[in-house]
Design a protein around this motif. Sequence first.
Motif, PDB file in Angstrom:
ATOM      1  N   LEU A  36       0.824  -1.211   0.000  1.00 39.97           N
ATOM      2  CA  LEU A  36       0.000   0.000   0.000  1.00 39.97           C
ATOM      3  C   LEU A  36       0.857   1.260   0.000  1.00 39.97           C
ATOM      4  O   LEU A  36       0.537   2.237  -0.694  1.00 39.97           O
ATOM      5  N   GLU A  40       0.811   3.964  -2.990  1.00 37.99           N
ATOM      6  CA  GLU A  40       0.564   5.387  -2.756  1.00 37.99           C
ATOM      7  C   GLU A  40       1.672   6.246  -3.366  1.00 37.99           C
ATOM      8  O   GLU A  40       1.390   7.245  -4.048  1.00 37.99           O
ATOM      9  N   SER A  41       2.907   5.857  -3.152  1.00 36.82           N
ATOM     10  CA  SER A  41       4.033   6.608  -3.723  1.00 36.82           C
ATOM     11  C   SER A  41       3.959   6.635  -5.246  1.00 36.82           C
ATOM     12  O   SER A  41       4.192   7.679  -5.871  1.00 36.82           O
ATOM     13  N   GLN A  43       1.253   6.235  -7.085  1.00 33.07           N
ATOM     14  CA  GLN A  43       0.103   7.042  -7.500  1.00 33.07           C
ATOM     15  C   GLN A  43       0.444   8.531  -7.457  1.00 33.07           C
ATOM     16  O   GLN A  43       0.121   9.273  -8.379  1.00 33.07           O
ATOM     17  N   VAL A  44       1.086   8.950  -6.382  1.00 32.54           N
ATOM     18  CA  VAL A  44       1.463  10.360  -6.237  1.00 32.54           C
ATOM     19  C   VAL A  44       2.390  10.778  -7.386  1.00 32.54           C
ATOM     20  O   VAL A  44       2.283  11.891  -7.906  1.00 32.54           O
ATOM     21  N   ALA A  51       1.744   1.436  -9.595  1.00 29.26           N
ATOM     22  CA  ALA A  51       0.717   1.493  -8.545  1.00 29.26           C
ATOM     23  C   ALA A  51      -0.250   0.327  -8.676  1.00 29.26           C
ATOM     24  O   ALA A  51      -0.600  -0.323  -7.682  1.00 29.26           O
ATOM     25  N   ALA A  94      -9.316   2.047  -6.058  1.00 26.85           N
ATOM     26  CA  ALA A  94      -8.141   2.915  -6.060  1.00 26.85           C
ATOM     27  C   ALA A  94      -7.328   2.694  -7.331  1.00 26.85           C
ATOM     28  O   ALA A  94      -6.789   3.650  -7.909  1.00 26.85           O
ATOM     29  N   VAL A 100      -5.706   7.975  -5.066  1.00 28.41           N
ATOM     30  CA  VAL A 100      -4.730   7.814  -3.983  1.00 28.41           C
ATOM     31  C   VAL A 100      -5.405   7.901  -2.614  1.00 28.41           C
ATOM     32  O   VAL A 100      -4.942   7.282  -1.647  1.00 28.41           O
ATOM     33  N   GLU A 101      -6.505   8.635  -2.519  1.00 31.02           N
ATOM     34  CA  GLU A 101      -7.197   8.749  -1.226  1.00 31.02           C
ATOM     35  C   GLU A 101      -7.757   7.404  -0.771  1.00 31.02           C
ATOM     36  O   GLU A 101      -7.752   7.102   0.425  1.00 31.02           O
ATOM     37  N   THR A 103      -6.382   4.531  -1.468  1.00 28.05           N
ATOM     38  CA  THR A 103      -5.204   3.781  -1.024  1.00 28.05           C
ATOM     39  C   THR A 103      -4.838   4.198   0.395  1.00 28.05           C
ATOM     40  O   THR A 103      -4.567   3.353   1.251  1.00 28.05           O
ATOM     41  N   ARG A 104      -4.855   5.492   0.642  1.00 30.50           N
ATOM     42  CA  ARG A 104      -4.547   5.989   1.990  1.00 30.50           C
ATOM     43  C   ARG A 104      -5.587   5.515   3.002  1.00 30.50           C
ATOM     44  O   ARG A 104      -5.245   5.187   4.144  1.00 30.50           O
ATOM     45  N   SER A 107      -4.765   2.012   3.994  1.00 26.52           N
ATOM     46  CA  SER A 107      -3.631   1.994   4.918  1.00 26.52           C
ATOM     47  C   SER A 107      -4.074   2.356   6.328  1.00 26.52           C
ATOM     48  O   SER A 107      -3.692   1.686   7.295  1.00 26.52           O
TER      49      SER A 107
END
Length: 136
Positions: A36, A40-41, A43-44, A51, A94, A100-101, A103-104, A107
């Motif tokens: 995860l 996230e990294s 995706q950003v 991702a 996601a 990305v939200e 994914t967060r 987490s």
Amino acid sequence: MATNNRALNAFQREAILSASPARLLVMLYDRLMLDLARAESAQVAGEWEAAGKQLLHAQDIIAELAGSLEVGAWDGGENLLGIYNYAGTAMMNANIYRNVELTRECSALLEPLRQSWHAAAAAPAPLAAGPAGGIG
């Protein structure tokens, strides 16, 4: 380099094969959270293929956790299964929607469970009663 990779793979395989059930759960949760974080990294950074790969692996882990869960073994089994199902769907979304939200959110939802399994795996095993347990 190839020799080092073979040695590392053999070491990892042995660690998995010799791990207790609680330790296996800890290993799965650790890898899940790593997937995860990597997703996230990526995706950003807009690296959607990377991702997606991480999110798919995380979904595989969630599916394994859900599939091995003995829902009737304890009162919270149904709730935990619901968390796994929600997280799996959120990871899928996601990935599909490049969100990305979500994914967060996964987490944040799963990290307390990872911490709980770490604590449970580190706790001393209960002593057996009677002579077989070495007491009495």
